[in-house]
Design a protein around this motif. Sequence first.
Motif: not given
Length: 120
Positions: A32-42, A89-97
């Motif tokens: 997998l390619s591993m990534g981190w994303f984040r999202q703040a309110p609004g 922010a809320v930080y999200y971990c994700a995997g990409s094929r």
Amino acid sequence: QVHVTESGGGLVQAGGSLKLSCAVSGRSVRNLSMGWFRQAPGKEREFVAAITWREFYTESVKGRFTISIDTSKNAAYLHMGSLEPEDTAVYYCAGSRSGSVYAPSSYNYWGQGTQVTVSS
């Protein structure tokens, strides 16, 4: 069958450091390619960092954040230093094929997120 679980978020003072962990089950992080994303309110969810054959970072965190993988633990990490209130922010971990590491739509597996709050 593939599950992604983040941990390590919390409250930290500006200038401090925090390490986020991302445990993956059901698929090897080698595939997998591993990534981190984040999202703040609004705000839209934004790319933070990713790792494939090399590391990728958004400009605002370059030099402050480091992404890494530990294949023995089948986990990804985000080391965050010199934290600023704007990093909250809320930080999200994700995997990409496959696909662009910058685009959320390229990721197949997502964690539920972990809150990072940086106080001034």
